[in-house]
Structure formats: C-alpha cells, structure tokens
Design an enzyme around this catalytic site. Structure first.
Site: not given
Length: 258
Positions: A10, A16, A112
């Site tokens: 992600d 991250t 996301d």
C-alpha cells in the site's frame, strides 16, 4: 505456481505499508517504510529483499498493490517482475467489476480507498453503511454501502500537514509531538499547541462524522485507520472501531475476491 505467500503493498504519499499474507489471508508480517518517489525498480527490489531477510520471511509468490504516489506503483510492478518473477495485480476502479463507485468520475477514486471498502466489510454486520476515517497525509472519510458500494466521502488536511503548515508560518512556535495533553486549557505553549492540534482535530473528525451520518438514510459504523488514529483513539466520540491494518488487510481481501 503457488499463490502464497502473498505480498501486499500500500503506497501512500508519506509512507508505504507492506505485508505478507498466508493461505488463510492472515497478515504474518508487516512493515512500514518511508515513501520515496525517486526509487527505481532495482532500489525497490533491494529494499524488499532486505525486509524479507531481516525477519526471515518467505519469498512472495504473488503480489497485489495500491498506489497514490506515481510512478512508484509501476516501479514496484517492474521490481517484482524482474527480481521475484511475480506479476503484481495493481488496484484501480476499472479492474474491480463487483465494486460500484458512485462518484461523478468513478475512475478518480484512489486505490487506497477501494482497499478500505474491502477492509470495512467485516464491520458492517447489521449496518447498511460504514465510514472509514483514514488518517494519512490527508484524512479521508470513505462512505461505503453494503454490496461493495463506494458512495463518496470527505477529504481533509492531515493532522501532521496542518501542524507543519502552522510551524512554517509562525517561526517562534516550537515543533511538538502530536500527542494529547492532560487538559484542553493549555498552561504553556507546547500544551496549548497539543490541545489545538489533537483535541481540535478530534472535534473536526467527530463533527464531520455527525454530518455524514445525518445525510445517510440508515445508521453507519465508523472505523479509524492510519498512523494518527492511535493518537486520537479514545478521544473521538463518534468512532466505533480502530483498525491499524484495515487498508492492508482490505488489499489482501480484495485480491482474494477477484
């Protein structure tokens, strides 16, 4: 080739989050690293190898990723292809046919936020709606309806971004740690800043959640995720659940639902 272990990546604007999932879709390892848009595929491959070696984690056999920080998404795809012989599935609104995005421009929804939709499903239970409050560089309020409907939401400035803007424009103000003070009334500058930035931000979140709930035709459960959620846990009155791994777990469950 076996589909597990599954690597989930992600990629956010600031950090991250990387996880490794097993056959039961449980996250067995998680890592959080700083997002660097200048990293090339070979840089990313070395970083992944280092993280896996650091904890003795097995080599991934499949991968899924979401990115809001181009061109890092494609660089991770290339790194996984070249160095791990893995073809990663990259999340977008166009490759999830069972998700209904009810926005004016459906393709504009961030990857996301689609992961949050999947991560929130387990919290719906008897509720028709869920609101995911994702505390990142920005704070996103994702409104989700039963049946994998993404209804829209709110985008607000993140707490750390707000703090950084204040410090940059007021040179005499000290940089502080964003943590809740003992009381709202500050007796020194640090205390007063913490009150405004933490309690004030929590009140903004509560107020927006009340407005969102008032506009929905049925009750909604609210779930908080993201790094700053730990700071406001127990302060926000309108949040029902805190789940730090919601987005990453949603990424895994999204991959498994294809």
């Amino acid at each position: 080739m076996p589909a597990f272990p599954l690597l989930a990546v992600d990629i956010g604007n600031t950090s991250t989050v990387i996880g490794l999932a097993d056959e039961r879709l449980d996250l067995t390892h998680t890592w959080r690293i700083r997002t660097n848009r200048e990293h090339l595929p070979d840089d990313l491959a070395m970083r992944l190898h280092s993280l896996l070696a650091l904890t003795g984690a097995p080599t991934p056999r499949a991968a899924v990723l979401s990115s809001v920080a181009p061109p890092l998404g494609q660089n991770y795809v290339l790194a996984l292809r070249r160095h791990f012989a893995v073809e990663a599935f990259e999340v977008s609104a166009t490759n999830l046919p069972d998700v209904q995005v009810e926005l004016d421009v459906p393709d504009a929804v961030g990857a996301d936020r689609l992961c949050n939709l999947f991560g929130a499903e387990r919290y719906l239970n008897t509720h028709e709606y869920a609101v995911v409050v994702d505390f990142g560089t920005s704070t996103n309020f994702d409104v989700i309806g039963r049946g994998r409907r993404f209804l829209g939401g709110v985008l607000a400035t993140g707490a750390q971004v707000s703090a950084d803007a204040l410090f940059s424009r007021a040179a005499k103000l000290p940089r502080i740690t964003l943590q809740a003070p003992q009381s709202a009334i500050g007796t020194n500058t640090t205390h007063a800043l913490q009150s405004g930035l933490v309690f004030g931000y929590a009140e903004m979140v509560d107020g927006l959640l009340r407005r969102i709930r008032a506009e929905l035709p049925g009750p909604a459960v609210a779930i908080a995720t993201g790094g700053f959620s730990r700071t406001i846990e127990g302060i926000c009155r309108e949040i029902d659940h805190y789940d730090e791994t919601l987005t990453l777990r949603g990424l895994v469950e999204l991959w498994a639902s294809r």
